[in-house]
Design a protein around this motif. Structure first.
Motif, PDB file in Angstrom:
ATOM      1  N   VAL A  85       0.649  -1.096  -0.071  1.00 30.21           N
ATOM      2  CA  VAL A  85       0.037   0.026  -0.067  1.00 30.21           C
ATOM      3  C   VAL A  85       0.771   1.186  -0.021  1.00 30.21           C
ATOM      4  O   VAL A  85       0.548   2.162  -0.813  1.00 30.21           O
ATOM      5  N   ASN A  86       1.928   1.184   0.832  1.00 33.27           N
ATOM      6  CA  ASN A  86       2.797   2.411   0.723  1.00 33.27           C
ATOM      7  C   ASN A  86       3.524   2.843  -0.527  1.00 33.27           C
ATOM      8  O   ASN A  86       3.595   3.775  -0.986  1.00 33.27           O
ATOM      9  N   GLU A  87       3.781   1.444  -1.281  1.00 34.11           N
ATOM     10  CA  GLU A  87       4.447   1.891  -2.652  1.00 34.11           C
ATOM     11  C   GLU A  87       3.398   2.173  -3.475  1.00 34.11           C
ATOM     12  O   GLU A  87       3.669   3.034  -4.611  1.00 34.11           O
ATOM     13  N   ALA A  88       1.967   1.651  -3.529  1.00 33.35           N
ATOM     14  CA  ALA A  88       0.986   2.173  -4.319  1.00 33.35           C
ATOM     15  C   ALA A  88       0.703   3.692  -3.977  1.00 33.35           C
ATOM     16  O   ALA A  88       0.221   4.514  -5.095  1.00 33.35           O
ATOM     17  N   TYR A  89       0.907   4.005  -2.897  1.00 38.47           N
ATOM     18  CA  TYR A  89       0.829   5.782  -2.558  1.00 38.47           C
ATOM     19  C   TYR A  89       1.653   6.394  -3.112  1.00 38.47           C
ATOM     20  O   TYR A  89       1.542   7.398  -3.564  1.00 38.47           O
TER      21      TYR A  89
ATOM     22  N   PRO B 217       0.226   9.422  -6.450  1.00 39.86           N
ATOM     23  CA  PRO B 217      -0.041  10.367  -5.238  1.00 39.86           C
ATOM     24  C   PRO B 217      -1.370  10.846  -5.552  1.00 39.86           C
ATOM     25  O   PRO B 217      -1.861  11.536  -4.581  1.00 39.86           O
ATOM     26  N   GLY B 218      -2.039  10.840  -6.489  1.00 38.80           N
ATOM     27  CA  GLY B 218      -3.277  11.339  -6.887  1.00 38.80           C
ATOM     28  C   GLY B 218      -4.586  10.356  -6.375  1.00 38.80           C
ATOM     29  O   GLY B 218      -5.452  10.279  -6.323  1.00 38.80           O
ATOM     30  N   LEU B 219      -3.939   9.088  -5.808  1.00 39.21           N
ATOM     31  CA  LEU B 219      -4.902   8.240  -5.276  1.00 39.21           C
ATOM     32  C   LEU B 219      -5.914   7.632  -6.345  1.00 39.21           C
ATOM     33  O   LEU B 219      -7.033   7.164  -6.205  1.00 39.21           O
ATOM     34  N   SER B 220      -5.341   7.722  -7.770  1.00 43.15           N
ATOM     35  CA  SER B 220      -6.216   7.344  -8.784  1.00 43.15           C
ATOM     36  C   SER B 220      -5.899   5.851  -9.255  1.00 43.15           C
ATOM     37  O   SER B 220      -6.739   5.313 -10.142  1.00 43.15           O
ATOM     38  N   GLY B 221      -4.909   5.230  -8.795  1.00 42.09           N
ATOM     39  CA  GLY B 221      -4.422   4.188  -9.577  1.00 42.09           C
ATOM     40  C   GLY B 221      -5.238   2.822  -8.821  1.00 42.09           C
ATOM     41  O   GLY B 221      -5.708   2.864  -7.820  1.00 42.09           O
ATOM     42  N   HIS B 222      -5.308   1.858  -9.793  1.00 37.63           N
ATOM     43  CA  HIS B 222      -6.035   0.533  -9.281  1.00 37.63           C
ATOM     44  C   HIS B 222      -4.991  -0.438  -8.904  1.00 37.63           C
ATOM     45  O   HIS B 222      -5.410  -1.386  -8.168  1.00 37.63           O
TER      46      HIS B 222
ATOM     47  N   VAL C 292      -3.403  -0.684  -6.227  1.00 36.44           N
ATOM     48  CA  VAL C 292      -3.583  -0.587  -4.749  1.00 36.44           C
ATOM     49  C   VAL C 292      -4.092  -1.936  -4.424  1.00 36.44           C
ATOM     50  O   VAL C 292      -4.240  -2.660  -3.349  1.00 36.44           O
ATOM     51  N   LEU C 293      -5.263  -2.355  -5.188  1.00 38.55           N
ATOM     52  CA  LEU C 293      -6.184  -3.372  -4.923  1.00 38.55           C
ATOM     53  C   LEU C 293      -5.244  -4.606  -5.240  1.00 38.55           C
ATOM     54  O   LEU C 293      -5.825  -5.665  -4.267  1.00 38.55           O
ATOM     55  N   ASP C 294      -4.042  -4.770  -5.710  1.00 40.85           N
ATOM     56  CA  ASP C 294      -3.283  -5.893  -5.699  1.00 40.85           C
ATOM     57  C   ASP C 294      -2.714  -6.029  -4.530  1.00 40.85           C
ATOM     58  O   ASP C 294      -2.224  -7.096  -4.144  1.00 40.85           O
ATOM     59  N   CYS C 295      -2.726  -5.163  -3.461  1.00 46.57           N
ATOM     60  CA  CYS C 295      -2.060  -5.183  -2.211  1.00 46.57           C
ATOM     61  C   CYS C 295      -3.048  -6.050  -1.034  1.00 46.57           C
ATOM     62  O   CYS C 295      -2.627  -6.678  -0.185  1.00 46.57           O
ATOM     63  N   VAL C 296      -4.284  -6.106  -1.293  1.00 45.50           N
ATOM     64  CA  VAL C 296      -5.136  -6.988  -0.827  1.00 45.50           C
ATOM     65  C   VAL C 296      -4.835  -8.522  -0.533  1.00 45.50           C
ATOM     66  O   VAL C 296      -4.916  -9.015  -1.696  1.00 45.50           O
TER      67      VAL C 296
ATOM     68  N   LYS D 200     -11.742   3.123  -0.539  1.00 46.38           N
ATOM     69  CA  LYS D 200     -12.486   4.327  -1.076  1.00 46.38           C
ATOM     70  C   LYS D 200     -12.868   5.234  -0.134  1.00 46.38           C
ATOM     71  O   LYS D 200     -12.568   6.665  -0.646  1.00 46.38           O
ATOM     72  N   LEU D 201     -13.079   4.954   1.215  1.00 43.27           N
ATOM     73  CA  LEU D 201     -13.213   6.016   2.043  1.00 43.27           C
ATOM     74  C   LEU D 201     -12.067   6.881   2.307  1.00 43.27           C
ATOM     75  O   LEU D 201     -11.927   7.891   2.572  1.00 43.27           O
ATOM     76  N   GLU D 202     -10.641   6.174   2.127  1.00 42.85           N
ATOM     77  CA  GLU D 202      -9.673   6.719   2.136  1.00 42.85           C
ATOM     78  C   GLU D 202      -9.186   7.876   1.053  1.00 42.85           C
ATOM     79  O   GLU D 202      -8.394   8.679   1.271  1.00 42.85           O
ATOM     80  N   GLY D 203     -10.074   7.828   0.137  1.00 48.53           N
ATOM     81  CA  GLY D 203      -9.855   8.804  -0.950  1.00 48.53           C
ATOM     82  C   GLY D 203      -9.518   8.030  -2.395  1.00 48.53           C
ATOM     83  O   GLY D 203      -9.247   8.845  -3.252  1.00 48.53           O
ATOM     84  N   TRP D 204      -9.166   6.848  -2.469  1.00 46.48           N
ATOM     85  CA  TRP D 204      -8.940   6.211  -3.688  1.00 46.48           C
ATOM     86  C   TRP D 204      -9.923   6.375  -4.784  1.00 46.48           C
ATOM     87  O   TRP D 204     -11.110   6.222  -4.530  1.00 46.48           O
ATOM     88  N   TRP D 205      -9.652   6.626  -5.878  1.00 46.36           N
ATOM     89  CA  TRP D 205     -10.588   6.818  -7.058  1.00 46.36           C
ATOM     90  C   TRP D 205     -11.608   7.836  -6.854  1.00 46.36           C
ATOM     91  O   TRP D 205     -12.857   7.642  -7.312  1.00 46.36           O
TER      92      TRP D 205
END
Length: 183
Positions: A45-49, A53-58, A60-64, A176-181
């Protein structure tokens, strides 16, 4: 050994007694307790952030599931109960993030609603909309995961499949609530 979500799902009828009993027997026979740590998921998740930086990439879902997967590679993690312990550990990680993100969103929504009332706006309450969305999401998650469990037709894989579903759905909602997408 504590498997809180497993017991909760069993009490709600989401996990049948045969799935729970088979998992407990398998876990007792194995004798080893898997080791869960959220490190693999957090690093991802840290790498995804960092890379989005705009929290627009998907991506991050690979981190789950990364940390749950790593846990399943530890002794005892390859049993039904071991898998459930690992999945429950990561579910707890995402649930904590979801609760924190929701609390933050509620606080911001209250401030925004207060500002809108000050200027005499008739706009719908953001806080009420957020609460309604979250209340509707919970039965959606539960129904989705019950369907996932049904695919196992009573087999012992239904328990881990149900927990994995809860983990994935909770992670998606937390992100989603953290602001992704966002907008």
């Amino acid at each position: 050994m504590t498997i809180s979500i497993t017991k909760t799902l069993a009490m709600k009828g989401i996990l049948g007694p045969s799935v729970l009993a088979a998992g407990l027997i398998a876990g007792a026979a194995a004798g080893a307790e898997p080791v869960f740590t959220p490190t693999a998921t957090e690093a991802c998740v840290n790498e995804a952030y960092r890379t989005s930086p705009g929290l627009s990439g998907h991506a991050v879902l690979d981190c789950v599931g990364r940390a749950a997967g790593a846990c399943m590679m530890t002794p005892g993690g390859d049993t039904t109960v071991g898998m459930m312990v690992c999945l429950d550990g990561e579910l707890g990680y995402w649930d904590a993030r979801l609760n924190a993100a929701y609390a933050g969103r509620i606080a911001v929504a209250r401030e925004q609603d207060a500002e809108m009332r000050e200027i005499g706006s008739a706009a719908s309450s953001i806080e009420e909309s957020l609460r309604a969305m979250q209340r509707a999401w919970i039965p959606f998650r539960d129904a989705s995961c019950l369907y996932e469990q049904a695919q196992w037709m009573g087999g012992t894989g239904g328990g881990p499949a149900t927990l994995a579903c809860h983990m994935h759905e909770t992670a998606r909602q937390a992100l989603k609530l953290e602001g992704w997408w966002g907008q």
